[in-house]
Scaffold this active site. Structure first.
Site, PDB file in Angstrom:
ATOM      1  N   TRP A 218       0.801  -1.226   0.000  1.00 20.42           N
ATOM      2  CA  TRP A 218       0.000   0.000   0.000  1.00 20.42           C
ATOM      3  C   TRP A 218       0.832   1.273   0.000  1.00 20.42           C
ATOM      4  O   TRP A 218       0.298   2.353  -0.248  1.00 20.42           O
ATOM      5  CB  TRP A 218      -0.960   0.026   1.198  1.00 20.42           C
ATOM      6  CG  TRP A 218      -0.352  -0.291   2.539  1.00 20.42           C
ATOM      7  CD1 TRP A 218      -0.443  -1.469   3.219  1.00 20.42           C
ATOM      8  CD2 TRP A 218       0.403   0.580   3.383  1.00 20.42           C
ATOM      9  NE1 TRP A 218       0.229  -1.397   4.419  1.00 20.42           N
ATOM     10  CE2 TRP A 218       0.745  -0.139   4.551  1.00 20.42           C
ATOM     11  CE3 TRP A 218       0.829   1.913   3.272  1.00 20.42           C
ATOM     12  CZ2 TRP A 218       1.497   0.416   5.587  1.00 20.42           C
ATOM     13  CZ3 TRP A 218       1.579   2.466   4.307  1.00 20.42           C
ATOM     14  CH2 TRP A 218       1.896   1.719   5.444  1.00 20.42           C
ATOM     15  N   LYS A 242      -2.455  -9.084  -7.101  1.00 21.03           N
ATOM     16  CA  LYS A 242      -3.319  -8.749  -5.971  1.00 21.03           C
ATOM     17  C   LYS A 242      -2.885  -7.419  -5.386  1.00 21.03           C
ATOM     18  O   LYS A 242      -1.721  -7.243  -5.019  1.00 21.03           O
ATOM     19  CB  LYS A 242      -3.288  -9.815  -4.868  1.00 21.03           C
ATOM     20  CG  LYS A 242      -4.423  -9.605  -3.844  1.00 21.03           C
ATOM     21  CD  LYS A 242      -4.178 -10.284  -2.520  1.00 21.03           C
ATOM     22  CE  LYS A 242      -3.408  -9.431  -1.530  1.00 21.03           C
ATOM     23  NZ  LYS A 242      -4.150  -8.238  -1.049  1.00 21.03           N
ATOM     24  N   ALA A 244      -3.032  -4.243  -2.544  1.00 19.70           N
ATOM     25  CA  ALA A 244      -3.227  -4.090  -1.103  1.00 19.70           C
ATOM     26  C   ALA A 244      -4.656  -3.633  -0.846  1.00 19.70           C
ATOM     27  O   ALA A 244      -5.191  -2.797  -1.579  1.00 19.70           O
ATOM     28  CB  ALA A 244      -2.239  -3.069  -0.546  1.00 19.70           C
ATOM     29  N   GLY A 295       6.331  -6.404   0.841  1.00 20.43           N
ATOM     30  CA  GLY A 295       5.594  -6.175   2.077  1.00 20.43           C
ATOM     31  C   GLY A 295       6.479  -6.443   3.278  1.00 20.43           C
ATOM     32  O   GLY A 295       7.710  -6.378   3.200  1.00 20.43           O
ATOM     33  N   SER A 296       5.858  -6.786   4.392  1.00 22.09           N
ATOM     34  CA  SER A 296       6.603  -6.988   5.637  1.00 22.09           C
ATOM     35  C   SER A 296       7.367  -8.304   5.603  1.00 22.09           C
ATOM     36  O   SER A 296       7.010  -9.247   4.891  1.00 22.09           O
ATOM     37  CB  SER A 296       5.645  -6.983   6.826  1.00 22.09           C
ATOM     38  OG  SER A 296       4.852  -8.160   6.838  1.00 22.09           O
ATOM     39  N   GLU A 318      10.658  -8.562  -1.673  1.00 22.96           N
ATOM     40  CA  GLU A 318      11.228  -7.270  -1.265  1.00 22.96           C
ATOM     41  C   GLU A 318      10.544  -6.890   0.030  1.00 22.96           C
ATOM     42  O   GLU A 318       9.354  -6.580   0.043  1.00 22.96           O
ATOM     43  CB  GLU A 318      11.006  -6.223  -2.359  1.00 22.96           C
ATOM     44  CG  GLU A 318      11.883  -4.997  -2.190  1.00 22.96           C
ATOM     45  CD  GLU A 318      11.203  -3.900  -1.399  1.00 22.96           C
ATOM     46  OE1 GLU A 318      11.533  -3.768  -0.191  1.00 22.96           O
ATOM     47  OE2 GLU A 318      10.359  -3.201  -1.962  1.00 22.96           O
ATOM     48  N   GLY A 320      11.091  -5.861   4.589  1.00 20.73           N
ATOM     49  CA  GLY A 320      11.290  -4.722   5.473  1.00 20.73           C
ATOM     50  C   GLY A 320      12.745  -4.310   5.619  1.00 20.73           C
ATOM     51  O   GLY A 320      13.668  -4.941   5.097  1.00 20.73           O
ATOM     52  N   CYS A 352      10.099   1.198   2.969  1.00 26.30           N
ATOM     53  CA  CYS A 352      10.844   0.042   3.453  1.00 26.30           C
ATOM     54  C   CYS A 352      12.321   0.339   3.632  1.00 26.30           C
ATOM     55  O   CYS A 352      12.991  -0.273   4.462  1.00 26.30           O
ATOM     56  CB  CYS A 352      10.643  -1.133   2.512  1.00 26.30           C
ATOM     57  SG  CYS A 352      11.051  -0.755   0.798  1.00 26.30           S
ATOM     58  N   PHE A 400      -1.429   4.024  12.198  1.00 25.07           N
ATOM     59  CA  PHE A 400      -1.389   5.200  13.060  1.00 25.07           C
ATOM     60  C   PHE A 400      -1.157   4.805  14.523  1.00 25.07           C
ATOM     61  O   PHE A 400      -0.269   5.335  15.207  1.00 25.07           O
ATOM     62  CB  PHE A 400      -2.718   5.947  12.895  1.00 25.07           C
ATOM     63  CG  PHE A 400      -2.955   7.090  13.832  1.00 25.07           C
ATOM     64  CD1 PHE A 400      -2.429   8.343  13.577  1.00 25.07           C
ATOM     65  CD2 PHE A 400      -3.740   6.917  14.961  1.00 25.07           C
ATOM     66  CE1 PHE A 400      -2.677   9.405  14.430  1.00 25.07           C
ATOM     67  CE2 PHE A 400      -3.992   7.969  15.826  1.00 25.07           C
ATOM     68  CZ  PHE A 400      -3.454   9.214  15.555  1.00 25.07           C
ATOM     69  N   GLU A 449      11.208  -2.131  12.638  1.00 26.36           N
ATOM     70  CA  GLU A 449      10.719  -1.255  11.578  1.00 26.36           C
ATOM     71  C   GLU A 449       9.438  -0.559  12.037  1.00 26.36           C
ATOM     72  O   GLU A 449       8.411  -1.192  12.248  1.00 26.36           O
ATOM     73  CB  GLU A 449      10.453  -2.069  10.311  1.00 26.36           C
ATOM     74  CG  GLU A 449      10.092  -1.206   9.118  1.00 26.36           C
ATOM     75  CD  GLU A 449       9.909  -2.017   7.847  1.00 26.36           C
ATOM     76  OE1 GLU A 449      10.305  -1.516   6.772  1.00 26.36           O
ATOM     77  OE2 GLU A 449       9.376  -3.140   7.917  1.00 26.36           O
ATOM     78  N   ILE A 450       9.502   0.761  12.191  1.00 20.04           N
ATOM     79  CA  ILE A 450       8.361   1.542  12.675  1.00 20.04           C
ATOM     80  C   ILE A 450       7.410   1.869  11.539  1.00 20.04           C
ATOM     81  O   ILE A 450       6.190   1.861  11.697  1.00 20.04           O
ATOM     82  CB  ILE A 450       8.849   2.826  13.371  1.00 20.04           C
ATOM     83  CG1 ILE A 450       9.727   2.470  14.576  1.00 20.04           C
ATOM     84  CG2 ILE A 450       7.662   3.699  13.794  1.00 20.04           C
ATOM     85  CD1 ILE A 450      10.400   3.669  15.221  1.00 20.04           C
TER      86      ILE A 450
END
Length: 551
Positions: A218, A242, A244, A295-296, A318, A320, A352, A400, A449-450
């Site tokens: 995303w 696919k 996000a 993604g993560s 690919e 974090g 990332c 958030f 990773e924040i």
């Protein structure tokens, strides 16, 4: 053509405002080191000088002037409802309000999409076209992207929250540039003739792998569409993509343009949906020959496991990062502060490869911290559609809240909060640009990773020390080095265990530069010639030679 080339990187060539004249003083690295070159003046990723006024996040958001045209699944060249009839909302991160309801694909829709892609590859014209014909389709697609650039940029900002200046000034042009890059490769993929130790003619062929399953994130929906779809199609494959669930709109829109450009039905299928349903079905599908996921790291492990348990399909990942940004003691502090600020706060920190561990030499540490605090406090947060805004909202409520939990962890663990640390405004998912000083390597804010606008500044005293500490992480996606010394740059760039090392720059993403990580930051590379390898099989064809004139 010059304008197209200019769009190929985010930082140094994206029509953004220049940093203040003071940063170009005679004491800057640009005046003292050939390492930086003539184009070394830093460019701030903002739409106006930092002093420009901007409406706060509490103001009424601007209504984008774009129509939501595509909310269904794209299967076999047609936009269709999900088999279940279900839909889900995609939200405006500025407010949390619903933008549109989008078809919710699941395993049945993945089956339909894979079947369409399988037919398109096994029986359709796409892999049987000349490579030049495929090239022309992708070039027409790039032209259509530019023709519809305003609508695409508005959709990306509305659905994602990144600034319109970033969407329109960098990411849409980069989408077109990347597609042109891979269009150029389509008719330049060739094999080899290999001499054998006997009377045999040996050909090495590079063939399309078949049906590629691709899952995009995303944070950069348009760019990840280009990085994955571009090389896959150039090689002659069919694709099931696919999106996000947070950001389905822009991919559906540009996919419609690709069909307008002449892509045959079934070659590209787009399914919006959720990871545990649509995503898992795609990863496990026996009719998929190749997977690519961004993604993560945790989700990447699941993707790899599902691929292995099904048909051992190869996987590109690919994932974090927790990238170090190293400021040496010879650095021009003003320039270093600006570049480090960009490295972590770009795209609301949702990147990332964000330079989120800022290592600063002890001789310049205190000055760097004070100036980083001032820069963060000047950063303009607000509606991403407004001129002068540098930072929009985070993607959704979950992200958030996660970021604010990390901020609380930093305070509780003893780091010094010098800027930000709270939400911005009282509506939507805005967070103040946040800076921590006096951080330690073992703190969560320095290890995990924040994925948000949080800068963690750490002190070091020597090169060997910072190399050891920078590499002491499970990640290895990227790193940044800021120094006047060619020796220091060479030493650090070779010692850092990362897929990309930016020296006196950051976030330069030209289409030809490979991107990917070491360790748990991923498997394989995207972009450049290296991405083509992800979508090709290598076949040896050996034939006896009778009465050969030569071998």
């Amino acid at each position: 053509m010059a304008a197209r080339r200019a769009a190929s990187s985010i930082l140094s060539r994206c029509l953004l405002a220049r940093s203040s004249p003071a940063s170009a003083s005679a004491s800057s690295p640009a005046g003292n080191s050939a390492l930086l070159g003539a184009g070394a003046l830093l460019h701030r990723f903002s739409t106006a000088p930092a002093a420009a006024a901007a409406a706060p996040a509490t103001d009424e958001p601007i209504q984008p002037a774009v129509e939501i045209k595509y909310t269904q699944l794209l299967i076999n060249g047609n936009f269709v409802d999900a088999a279940s009839g279900k839909t889900f909302p995609t939200l405006d991160p500025r407010t949390g309000d619903v933008i549109a309801r989008v078809a919710e694909g699941d395993s049945e829709d993945i089956n339909r999409a894979v079947a369409a892609a399988r037919r398109a590859f096994d029986e359709g014209p796409w892999p049987r076209m000349t490579a030049y014909e495929r090239c022309r389709v992708l070039l027409r697609f790039a032209d259509l992207i530019e023709r519809h650039a305003e609508e695409i940029a508005a959709l990306e900002t509305w659905d994602n929250g990144k600034t319109l200046a970033q969407s329109s000034g960098a990411e849409v042009p980069m989408l077109a540039r990347c597609m042109r890059y891979y269009a150029g490769w389509a008719d330049k993929i060739h094999g080899l003739v290999v001499p054998a130790d006997g009377a045999h003619h040996v050909q090495v062929l590079h063939e399309p792998v078949g049906v590629a399953g691709q899952i995009i994130p995303w944070n950069f929906p348009l760019l990840m569409f280009a990085w994955k779809v571009g090389p896959a199609l150039a090689c002659g494959n069919a694709v099931v993509l696919k999106t996000a669930e947070q950001t389905p709109l822009s991919a559906l829109y540009v996919a419609s343009l690709l069909h307008e450009a002449g892509l045959p039905d079934g070659v590209l299928n787009v399914v919006s949906g959720f990871g545990p349903t649509a995503g898992a079905a795609l990863c496990s599908h026996m009719g998929v020959d190749k997977l690519a996921f961004t993604g993560s790291t945790g989700t990447g492990q699941i993707v790899l496991e599902l691929a292995a348990r099904s048909n051992l399909k190869p996987v590109t990942l690919e994932l974090g990062g927790k990238s170090p940004f190293i400021v040496m003691d010879d650095a021009d502090v003003d320039q270093a502060v600006e570049l480090a600020h960009h490295a972590v706060f770009f795209n609301q920190g949702q990147c990332c490869c964000a330079g989120s561990r800022t290592f600063v030499h002890e001789r310049v540490y205190d000055e760097f911290v004070e100036k980083s605090k001032a820069r963060a406090q000047k950063r303009v947060v607000g509606d991403p559609f407004r001129n002068g805004v540098e930072q929009g909202p985070q993607i959704d409520e979950e992200q958030f809240k996660k970021i604010l939990r990390y901020v609380r962890s930093g305070v509780d663990s003893g780091a010094t909060l010098v800027a930000g640390g709270d939400r911005a405004g009282n509506r939507g998912f805005y967070i103040q640009p946040t800076v921590f000083a006096d951080a330690k390597d073992e703190m969560k804010i320095a290890k995990e990773e924040i994925f948000g606008p949080v800068q963690t500044i750490l002190k070091f005293s020597g090169v060997e020390e910072v190399i050891r500490r920078a590499n002491a992480t499970q990640y290895g996606l990227a790193a940044g080095v800021f120094t006047r010394s060619l020796d220091a740059a060479n030493t650090l760039s070779r010692a850092l265990r990362a897929g990309t090392v930016w020296v006196n720059c950051y976030d330069v993403f030209d289409a030809g530069i490979p991107f990917g990580g070491y360790k748990m930051s991923g498997v394989g590379r995207e972009k450049g010639i290296y991405a083509l390898r992800n979508y090709l099989q290598t076949k040896a064809v050996v034939t006896p030679i009778r009465d050969a004139a030569w071998l």
